[in-house]
Design a protein around this motif. Structure first.
Motif, PDB file in Angstrom:
ATOM      1  N   PRO A 149       0.753  -1.344  -0.166  1.00 44.16           N
ATOM      2  CA  PRO A 149       0.060   0.054  -0.129  1.00 44.16           C
ATOM      3  C   PRO A 149       0.808   1.393   0.125  1.00 44.16           C
ATOM      4  O   PRO A 149       0.260   2.315  -0.324  1.00 44.16           O
ATOM      5  CB  PRO A 149      -0.856  -0.096   1.230  1.00 44.16           C
ATOM      6  N   SER A 150       2.036   1.110   0.455  1.00 46.43           N
ATOM      7  CA  SER A 150       2.804   2.453   0.651  1.00 46.43           C
ATOM      8  C   SER A 150       3.628   2.705  -0.650  1.00 46.43           C
ATOM      9  O   SER A 150       3.822   1.692  -1.469  1.00 46.43           O
ATOM     10  CB  SER A 150       4.077   2.150   1.608  1.00 46.43           C
ATOM     11  N   ASP A 151       3.592   3.909  -1.078  1.00 47.78           N
ATOM     12  CA  ASP A 151       4.465   4.634  -1.914  1.00 47.78           C
ATOM     13  C   ASP A 151       5.815   4.750  -1.842  1.00 47.78           C
ATOM     14  O   ASP A 151       6.501   5.074  -2.659  1.00 47.78           O
ATOM     15  CB  ASP A 151       4.101   5.963  -2.458  1.00 47.78           C
ATOM     16  N   LYS A 152       6.415   4.005  -0.832  1.00 48.26           N
ATOM     17  CA  LYS A 152       7.690   4.171  -0.421  1.00 48.26           C
ATOM     18  C   LYS A 152       8.786   2.911  -1.290  1.00 48.26           C
ATOM     19  O   LYS A 152       7.985   2.167  -1.281  1.00 48.26           O
ATOM     20  CB  LYS A 152       8.107   3.906   1.262  1.00 48.26           C
ATOM     21  N   PRO A 153       9.576   3.387  -1.965  1.00 53.37           N
ATOM     22  CA  PRO A 153      10.246   2.580  -2.682  1.00 53.37           C
ATOM     23  C   PRO A 153      10.995   1.057  -2.006  1.00 53.37           C
ATOM     24  O   PRO A 153      11.385   1.276  -0.720  1.00 53.37           O
ATOM     25  CB  PRO A 153      11.358   3.249  -3.249  1.00 53.37           C
ATOM     26  N   LEU A 154      10.593   0.126  -2.506  1.00 56.82           N
ATOM     27  CA  LEU A 154      10.739  -1.073  -2.147  1.00 56.82           C
ATOM     28  C   LEU A 154      12.232  -1.544  -2.157  1.00 56.82           C
ATOM     29  O   LEU A 154      12.706  -1.314  -3.096  1.00 56.82           O
ATOM     30  CB  LEU A 154       9.883  -2.337  -2.391  1.00 56.82           C
ATOM     31  N   ASP A 155      12.710  -1.931  -1.038  1.00 59.03           N
ATOM     32  CA  ASP A 155      14.319  -2.234  -0.970  1.00 59.03           C
ATOM     33  C   ASP A 155      14.523  -3.534  -1.968  1.00 59.03           C
ATOM     34  O   ASP A 155      15.389  -3.629  -2.876  1.00 59.03           O
ATOM     35  CB  ASP A 155      14.874  -2.499   0.253  1.00 59.03           C
ATOM     36  N   VAL A 156      13.847  -4.666  -1.255  1.00 52.38           N
ATOM     37  CA  VAL A 156      14.041  -6.315  -1.837  1.00 52.38           C
ATOM     38  C   VAL A 156      12.793  -6.942  -1.926  1.00 52.38           C
ATOM     39  O   VAL A 156      12.131  -6.827  -1.156  1.00 52.38           O
ATOM     40  CB  VAL A 156      15.025  -6.842  -0.896  1.00 52.38           C
ATOM     41  N   LEU A 157      12.516  -7.475  -3.068  1.00 53.51           N
ATOM     42  CA  LEU A 157      11.422  -7.883  -3.690  1.00 53.51           C
ATOM     43  C   LEU A 157      11.838  -9.420  -3.822  1.00 53.51           C
ATOM     44  O   LEU A 157      12.917  -9.716  -4.699  1.00 53.51           O
ATOM     45  CB  LEU A 157      10.965  -7.466  -4.958  1.00 53.51           C
ATOM     46  N   LEU A 158      11.301 -10.471  -3.257  1.00 55.33           N
ATOM     47  CA  LEU A 158      11.201 -11.590  -3.668  1.00 55.33           C
ATOM     48  C   LEU A 158      10.278 -12.131  -4.526  1.00 55.33           C
ATOM     49  O   LEU A 158       9.167 -12.309  -4.402  1.00 55.33           O
ATOM     50  CB  LEU A 158      11.086 -12.637  -2.400  1.00 55.33           C
ATOM     51  N   VAL A 159      10.771 -12.211  -5.937  1.00 54.86           N
ATOM     52  CA  VAL A 159       9.866 -12.026  -6.971  1.00 54.86           C
ATOM     53  C   VAL A 159       9.534 -13.439  -7.351  1.00 54.86           C
ATOM     54  O   VAL A 159      10.703 -14.357  -7.791  1.00 54.86           O
ATOM     55  CB  VAL A 159      10.258 -11.279  -8.013  1.00 54.86           C
ATOM     56  N   PRO A 160       8.450 -13.909  -7.620  1.00 56.19           N
ATOM     57  CA  PRO A 160       7.976 -15.157  -8.037  1.00 56.19           C
ATOM     58  C   PRO A 160       8.448 -15.313  -9.446  1.00 56.19           C
ATOM     59  O   PRO A 160       8.276 -14.533 -10.530  1.00 56.19           O
ATOM     60  CB  PRO A 160       6.538 -15.402  -7.971  1.00 56.19           C
ATOM     61  N   ALA A 161       9.448 -16.522  -9.729  1.00 57.19           N
ATOM     62  CA  ALA A 161      10.014 -16.520 -11.011  1.00 57.19           C
ATOM     63  C   ALA A 161       9.029 -17.384 -11.983  1.00 57.19           C
ATOM     64  O   ALA A 161       8.969 -17.440 -13.496  1.00 57.19           O
ATOM     65  CB  ALA A 161      11.224 -17.126 -11.211  1.00 57.19           C
ATOM     66  N   ALA A 162       8.407 -18.429 -11.456  1.00 62.35           N
ATOM     67  CA  ALA A 162       7.515 -19.444 -12.341  1.00 62.35           C
ATOM     68  C   ALA A 162       6.427 -20.160 -11.306  1.00 62.35           C
ATOM     69  O   ALA A 162       6.355 -20.044 -10.111  1.00 62.35           O
ATOM     70  CB  ALA A 162       8.341 -20.549 -12.623  1.00 62.35           C
ATOM     71  N   GLY A 163       5.513 -20.788 -11.914  1.00 70.65           N
ATOM     72  CA  GLY A 163       4.367 -21.364 -11.117  1.00 70.65           C
ATOM     73  C   GLY A 163       3.154 -21.590 -11.889  1.00 70.65           C
ATOM     74  O   GLY A 163       2.959 -20.934 -12.994  1.00 70.65           O
ATOM     75  N   PRO A 164       2.362 -22.652 -11.700  1.00 68.65           N
ATOM     76  CA  PRO A 164       1.107 -22.948 -12.590  1.00 68.65           C
ATOM     77  C   PRO A 164       0.051 -21.769 -12.378  1.00 68.65           C
ATOM     78  O   PRO A 164      -0.955 -21.739 -13.139  1.00 68.65           O
ATOM     79  CB  PRO A 164       0.663 -24.299 -11.861  1.00 68.65           C
ATOM     80  N   TRP A 165       0.308 -21.008 -11.458  1.00 65.07           N
ATOM     81  CA  TRP A 165      -0.670 -19.834 -11.447  1.00 65.07           C
ATOM     82  C   TRP A 165      -0.273 -18.467 -11.965  1.00 65.07           C
ATOM     83  O   TRP A 165      -0.975 -17.556 -11.882  1.00 65.07           O
ATOM     84  CB  TRP A 165      -0.864 -19.481  -9.954  1.00 65.07           C
ATOM     85  N   MET A 166       1.165 -18.397 -12.846  1.00 69.63           N
ATOM     86  CA  MET A 166       1.513 -17.275 -13.345  1.00 69.63           C
ATOM     87  C   MET A 166       2.294 -17.545 -15.004  1.00 69.63           C
ATOM     88  O   MET A 166       2.548 -18.538 -15.230  1.00 69.63           O
ATOM     89  CB  MET A 166       2.445 -16.778 -12.533  1.00 69.63           C
ATOM     90  N   LYS A 167       2.316 -16.356 -15.556  1.00 67.20           N
ATOM     91  CA  LYS A 167       3.203 -16.331 -16.490  1.00 67.20           C
ATOM     92  C   LYS A 167       4.333 -15.530 -16.493  1.00 67.20           C
ATOM     93  O   LYS A 167       4.343 -14.671 -15.593  1.00 67.20           O
ATOM     94  CB  LYS A 167       2.336 -15.645 -17.677  1.00 67.20           C
TER      95      LYS A 167
END
Length: 218
Positions: free
Chosen positions: A143-161
């Motif tokens: 919800p915050s506009d503050k820049p995020l330092d570290v994102l654990l970003v999903p790379a793959a999965g049956p629910w995403m492209k």
């Protein structure tokens, strides 16, 4: 802050609090390895109930060797943990928790849709110390506009492209993105997904693929 990736969605986050590090383990599941002997944990956070994020047997082992660690879960994972004889704290989106000196904002609510004919489960995203976001199996927007330092970003999965992961990365534009949730990919495809994230990341974002079991400082 130090991060250690134990494969797939499992990450140990350590925050400097002066006297000692606050140690939080996220999503120790069946696709991950070598987290079983961790000690001095302050908390274990579970985003949702799917086995690749929650291994009841090994979490039970961790609870025995880390008796002071809080086990915090979304409602669905909480049910699975109680079935295993554990007593988790159930957290819901909108709640703010404190683990030692580390704040945890609970975000999200629902797992991304795999298929309309499959039941949708609950999914918590966790924003730790205002710096580190683990979204679980969803593309949760803080919800915050503050820049995020570290994102654990999903790379793959049956629910995403892959394109959705790239768009998510571009929208949040963190300082550092660490790919997770790649345990179901063959090595050649894992490298491809990491390359896509790296090549298509927004300006100012550094993508770092962590060597499993090795701590990295941010």
């Amino acid at each position: 802050m130090k991060l250690t990736h134990f494969g797939h969605a499992c990450v140990l986050a350590e925050f400097d609090s002066g006297e000692r590090a606050v140690r939080v383990l996220l999503d120790p599941g069946t696709y991950s390895a070598d987290f079983e002997d961790l000690t001095d944990l302050d908390a274990i956070l579970l985003t949702h109930e799917h086995p690749d994020h929650l291994d009841p047997d090994r979490i039970t082992q961790l609870a025995k060797t880390n008796p002071a660690a809080r086990i915090i879960a979304d409602p669905g994972a909480g049910d699975r943990l109680r079935e295993a004889g554990l007593t988790p704290e159930v957290a819901r989106p909108g709640e703010n928790l404190t683990i030692a000196t580390v704040t945890v904002e609970v975000l999200g609510g629902e797992h991304a849709v795999i298929h309309p004919n499959l039941p949708c489960v609950t999914n918590n995203a966790y924003l730790l110390d205002g710096r580190l976001l683990h979204p679980g199996d969803a593309f949760t927007i803080p919800p915050s506009d503050k820049p995020l330092d570290v994102l654990l970003v999903p790379a793959a999965g049956p629910w995403m492209k892959a394109s959705e992961a790239i768009d998510y990365l571009r929208r949040l534009a963190p300082r550092v993105a660490v790919p997770i949730h790649q345990g179901g990919l063959a090595e050649v495809h894992r490298d491809l997904h990491h390359q896509l994230l790296t090549n298509l990341a927004p300006d100012g974002t550094r993508v770092e693929v962590l060597e499993p079991g090795t701590a990295h400082t941010y």
